[in-house]
Design a protein around this motif. Structure first.
Motif, PDB file in Angstrom:
ATOM      1  N   ALA A  33     -13.039  -2.359  -2.829  1.00  0.00           N
ATOM      2  CA  ALA A  33     -13.453  -1.214  -2.494  1.00  0.00           C
ATOM      3  C   ALA A  33     -12.413  -0.152  -2.740  1.00  0.00           C
ATOM      4  O   ALA A  33     -12.768   0.928  -3.076  1.00  0.00           O
ATOM      5  CB  ALA A  33     -13.701  -1.182  -0.904  1.00  0.00           C
ATOM      6  N   VAL A  34     -10.958  -0.380  -2.322  1.00  0.00           N
ATOM      7  CA  VAL A  34     -10.186   0.700  -2.345  1.00  0.00           C
ATOM      8  C   VAL A  34      -9.774   0.900  -3.889  1.00  0.00           C
ATOM      9  O   VAL A  34      -9.462   2.040  -4.238  1.00  0.00           O
ATOM     10  CB  VAL A  34      -8.964   0.282  -1.737  1.00  0.00           C
ATOM     11  CG1 VAL A  34      -8.091  -0.837  -2.239  1.00  0.00           C
ATOM     12  CG2 VAL A  34      -8.155   1.373  -1.393  1.00  0.00           C
ATOM     13  N   LEU A  35     -10.015  -0.277  -4.724  1.00  0.00           N
ATOM     14  CA  LEU A  35      -9.664   0.057  -6.106  1.00  0.00           C
ATOM     15  C   LEU A  35     -10.719   0.769  -6.743  1.00  0.00           C
ATOM     16  O   LEU A  35     -10.554   1.958  -7.528  1.00  0.00           O
ATOM     17  CB  LEU A  35      -9.578  -1.493  -6.881  1.00  0.00           C
ATOM     18  CG  LEU A  35      -8.296  -2.177  -6.518  1.00  0.00           C
ATOM     19  CD1 LEU A  35      -8.610  -3.586  -7.158  1.00  0.00           C
ATOM     20  CD2 LEU A  35      -7.098  -1.218  -7.144  1.00  0.00           C
ATOM     21  N   ALA A  36     -11.953   0.640  -6.280  1.00  0.00           N
ATOM     22  CA  ALA A  36     -13.111   1.564  -6.873  1.00  0.00           C
ATOM     23  C   ALA A  36     -12.617   2.984  -6.404  1.00  0.00           C
ATOM     24  O   ALA A  36     -12.972   4.061  -7.306  1.00  0.00           O
ATOM     25  CB  ALA A  36     -14.483   1.282  -6.100  1.00  0.00           C
ATOM     26  N   LEU A  39      -1.161   6.706  -4.181  1.00  0.00           N
ATOM     27  CA  LEU A  39      -0.285   5.589  -3.734  1.00  0.00           C
ATOM     28  C   LEU A  39      -0.066   5.173  -2.093  1.00  0.00           C
ATOM     29  O   LEU A  39      -0.161   3.989  -1.656  1.00  0.00           O
ATOM     30  CB  LEU A  39       1.060   5.840  -4.120  1.00  0.00           C
ATOM     31  CG  LEU A  39       2.462   4.809  -4.021  1.00  0.00           C
ATOM     32  CD1 LEU A  39       2.170   3.563  -5.022  1.00  0.00           C
ATOM     33  CD2 LEU A  39       3.591   5.479  -4.088  1.00  0.00           C
ATOM     34  N   LEU A  40      -0.087   6.097  -1.427  1.00  0.00           N
ATOM     35  CA  LEU A  40       0.229   6.112   0.064  1.00  0.00           C
ATOM     36  C   LEU A  40      -1.329   5.522   0.467  1.00  0.00           C
ATOM     37  O   LEU A  40      -1.302   4.716   1.453  1.00  0.00           O
ATOM     38  CB  LEU A  40       0.361   7.341   0.665  1.00  0.00           C
ATOM     39  CG  LEU A  40       1.672   7.792   0.415  1.00  0.00           C
ATOM     40  CD1 LEU A  40       2.097   8.881   1.097  1.00  0.00           C
ATOM     41  CD2 LEU A  40       2.743   6.835   0.696  1.00  0.00           C
ATOM     42  N   VAL A  41      -2.337   5.845   0.053  1.00  0.00           N
ATOM     43  CA  VAL A  41      -3.796   5.401   0.404  1.00  0.00           C
ATOM     44  C   VAL A  41      -3.665   3.713   0.347  1.00  0.00           C
ATOM     45  O   VAL A  41      -4.272   3.185   1.177  1.00  0.00           O
ATOM     46  CB  VAL A  41      -4.768   6.123  -0.403  1.00  0.00           C
ATOM     47  CG1 VAL A  41      -6.105   5.208  -0.117  1.00  0.00           C
ATOM     48  CG2 VAL A  41      -5.076   7.452   0.144  1.00  0.00           C
ATOM     49  N   MET A  42      -3.300   3.581  -0.904  1.00  0.00           N
ATOM     50  CA  MET A  42      -3.361   2.010  -1.417  1.00  0.00           C
ATOM     51  C   MET A  42      -2.404   1.237  -0.705  1.00  0.00           C
ATOM     52  O   MET A  42      -2.629   0.009   0.074  1.00  0.00           O
ATOM     53  CB  MET A  42      -2.951   1.607  -2.712  1.00  0.00           C
ATOM     54  CG  MET A  42      -4.241   2.220  -3.801  1.00  0.00           C
ATOM     55  SD  MET A  42      -4.065   1.142  -5.098  1.00  0.00           S
ATOM     56  CE  MET A  42      -4.896  -0.086  -4.604  1.00  0.00           C
ATOM     57  N   LYS A  43      -1.086   1.800  -0.211  1.00  0.00           N
ATOM     58  CA  LYS A  43      -0.317   1.265   0.697  1.00  0.00           C
ATOM     59  C   LYS A  43      -0.763   0.881   1.859  1.00  0.00           C
ATOM     60  O   LYS A  43      -0.631  -0.255   2.496  1.00  0.00           O
ATOM     61  CB  LYS A  43       0.975   2.059   0.744  1.00  0.00           C
ATOM     62  CG  LYS A  43       2.229   1.614   1.440  1.00  0.00           C
ATOM     63  CD  LYS A  43       3.347   2.447   1.500  1.00  0.00           C
ATOM     64  CE  LYS A  43       4.318   2.095   2.686  1.00  0.00           C
ATOM     65  NZ  LYS A  43       4.262   2.574   3.853  1.00  0.00           N
TER      66      LYS A  43
END
Lengths: 347, 329
Positions: B230-233, B191-195
């Motif tokens: 990229a981040v979703l992958a 979660l924090l990575v995506m945030k």
């Protein structure tokens, strides 16, 4: 602040009902326009919280499911720990029944078994930390010296691999290698024909855990250090070379200070959680009864007390809560300490 | 040079006087005889390089030996395994156990369950994580720090095994797939990575989309998601690996639902002593001996195979995920 609104008031303007004084002293009319202290009217609407939520309600719908998830699956169980202070029988409500008491805590503190698993936990956790923390730094430094990028990438790819395996697979591999006819015993018997098979040796329990942790974490742990290493300015190395610094001095005076911050942050993160040893891995490891005496830790003990039959949910919850509180205290105090000593903390 | 330096040195404190003097003493011979030092330096360097490469090859071997040994065992004959003769190469090559497992519908049932948990779990997790991360990445979100803190706190304090277990019971989720899928829907690290990724997303794009009349749903699904591949992958891989490898929730909550168990449970059961006998039951004695000897090795290989096949190609996504997470902390 009060005199700020005077131009409008002094001019004898009757303000409509619902006018609010804002923090900066200007007046907000119910229409949404606002009155500055110099008497001019603001064109931009200064929205209230409710207006902001209503206007972008779609954004707030994104919160519903995740917040429900956190409340139900994370916060309700926190409250559920209340059964550690009460009684819980099958058929009770989620929060058990009876008066609050500390009897479950008194009970496990008097158990010899509890102190055995506590000691096991300390030893396993401390040694894991002492070994698994520095090794990635060493490996990263060694990798950093390799200029042949294909070889470097190959070593990285291979050494990251064990990180992606399920603990079940890892422990199954250990079992396959550790049986009396397995490769480990073939090697050991080469040196000492009378040696006991690894899986039948109770003293092997902890080394088996530590070695498998090293195997799984060392390669993956280099990532952040390698990233930090790439940020070190090459000019520093050139300057030191002109000053006659050798490789060791460069490592000591440039490379290590360059990744110092990363080391401190990861040290703080990891030492605070050293008690939280790999529960799932140890639970599988102690399926080998020989290893139970030395590899049983607090979390696996909670499992045995609370969920293996005959079970006591309340006693299990008490021990689990005890561990969680110690863990939280450790993290907070390590963080406070690192803020005071090195001036960097995690939050 | 030394003469020029001396007056300044004498005016300053004695401690500093030594430093510039000695520095120049060091460099001047080095400058005079550049060639000898270079050769000496490069010789030391070569030795170091060789030692280093040897150590790293050692690391590679130490990492690979367990894999190689298990693969060798999976293709070896029972007599060779039981005599302890299998190390890095199959002895008495045969495929009996592979054929046995491949022909076992029970095994494929477990395997299909693992695939189902991986696909469904990853979709749920991805949706929940991405939408929540997007919401708490917005400065204008009322209660932004509250909603962030709500998630972050759970990293440091968790309810614990027993309250979680009773909760699943009380919710009536025991022996359903939801007991495996729901409690791990959001991993706070992810979660924090995506945030932090969304916080770095250019606001101009979103504003332009809003001017064109899109609301948050439109902005998120038609602008932000397509530009966050990229981040979703990375997140997909993190979650997929976690679900593929997961075994504990299944062992805890699927006690009476044999038909819902993932392949990790199959492997776990094999590790318990007499399960291998059951799997081999009804076979000829020779075959039973063979299956007992290496069914675990075969199951290990089949369980980790998909991950090991995909891993080398997607490794960089994992690495980038770790880096994004590090920026946060």
């Amino acid at each position: 602040m009060a005199q700020v609104a005077t131009p409008a008031l002094a001019a004898g303007v009757t303000l409509p009902k619902g006018t609010k004084t804002l923090k900066d002293g200007s007046l907000r009319l119910p229409s949404g326009y606002w009155l500055r202290d110099d008497g001019t009217i603001g064109h931009a609407r200064l929205k209230t919280r409710r207006e902001r939520i209503v206007e972008d309600w779609q954004l707030y719908t994104f919160l519903i499911l995740p917040v429900a998830f956190f409340l139900i699956f994370k916060y309700v169980p926190m409250l559920g720990n209340i059964i550690a202070f009460r009684e819980y029988r099958l058929g009770d409500g989620y929060f058990g029944h009876g008066a609050l008491s500390l009897k479950w805590f008194e009970r496990f503190i008097q158990q010899d078994m509890f102190w055995t698993v506590f000691t096991n936990n300390l030893i396993i956790g401390l040694v894991s930390f002492a070994v698994c923390f520095p090794l990635p730094i060493v490996l990263a430094l060694l990798l950093n010296e390799i200029k042949w990028s294909k070889f470097k990438r190959f070593v990285q790819t291979v050494s990251y691999m064990p990180h992606f395996l399920s603990v079940v697979v890892v422990v199954a591999i250990i079992w396959e290698m550790g049986t009396s006819t397995g490769i480990i015993n073939t090697v050991i018997r080469f040196f000492n024909p009378d040696a006991v098979a690894v899986m039948s040796d109770p003293n092997a329990a902890r080394p088996v855990y530590w070695i498998s942790e090293i195997w799984q974490t060392t390669g993956w742990g280099t990532i952040l250090y390698l990233a930090a290493l790439t940020t070190i300015d090459d000019q520093l190395y050139e300057a030191s070379r002109i000053d006659g610094a050798g490789r060791w001095r460069q490592t000591w005076h440039i490379t290590l200070p360059g990744i110092r911050h990363t080391i401190v942050v990861l040290f703080t993160l990891n030492i605070g959680t050293f008690l939280a040893v790999g529960f799932e891995k140890l639970l599988l490891i102690i399926q080998n009864g020989t290893y139970l005496a030395q590899a049983n830790v607090i979390s696996t003990y909670v499992y045995q007390v609370g969920l293996a039959s005959p079970s006591s949910y309340a006693l299990g919850a008490a021990i689990g809560l005890f561990e969680a509180v110690i863990g939280l205290t450790l993290v907070l105090s390590v963080n406070a300490l690192s803020r005071r000593l090195v001036g960097s903390s995690l939050w | 040079m030394t003469q020029l330096d001396n007056p300044t040195a004498s005016t300053s404190a004695t401690a500093t006087a030594g430093a510039p003097g000695s520095r120049h003493d060091d460099t001047s011979p080095a400058k005079r005889g550049q060639n000898p030092t270079k050769i000496k330096d490069s010789r030391g360097q070569t030795i170091f390089l060789i030692v280093n490469v040897v150590i790293l090859i050692g690391v590679v071997l130490a990492t690979l030996i367990p894999f190689v040994n298990v693969i060798a065992k999976a293709f070896s004959s029972a007599s060779a395994i039981n005599a302890g003769r299998v190390t890095f190469w199959p002895v008495g090559f045969n495929l009996t156990t592979f054929q046995q497992i491949a022909g076992d519908p029970a095994f494929w049932g477990y395997y299909r369950n693992t695939v189902m948990y991986t696909v469904l779990g990853t979709l749920i997790s991805l949706f929940m994580t991405a939408t929540y991360a997007y919401a708490i990445s917005k400065k204008e979100l009322v209660g932004k720090s509250f909603f962030t803190g709500l998630a972050v706190f759970t990293m440091f304090f968790a309810g614990g095994l027993i309250p979680n277990y009773i909760l699943i019971q009380k919710l009536g989720l025991m022996n359903t797939i939801w007991a495996v899928l729901l409690p791990s829907a959001i991993a706070v690290f992810n979660l924090l990575v995506m945030k932090s990724f969304f916080e770095g997303f250019p606001t101009e794009l979103e504003e332009a989309a809003r001017v064109d009349g899109l609301k948050t749903y439109g902005v998120f699904f038609r602008i932000v998601v397509p530009l966050s591949k990229a981040v979703l992958a990375t997140m997909t891989l993190f979650y997929a690996v976690a679900y593929w490898n997961s075994w504990f929730p299944a062992s805890l909550y699927l006690t009476k639902a044999d038909n819902l168990r993932p392949v990790t449970i199959y492997l776990r059961n094999l590790m318990q002593s007499n399960f291998g006998n059951e799997a081999a039951a009804g076979q000829s004695p020779d075959m039973m001996v063979q299956i007992n000897a290496n069914i675990k090795s075969v199951a290990i290989i089949l369980t980790m195979l998909p991950i090991l096949c995909v891993y080398p190609f997607v490794q960089r996504y994992f690495v980038s995920g770790v880096m994004l997470g590090a920026v946060k902390s």
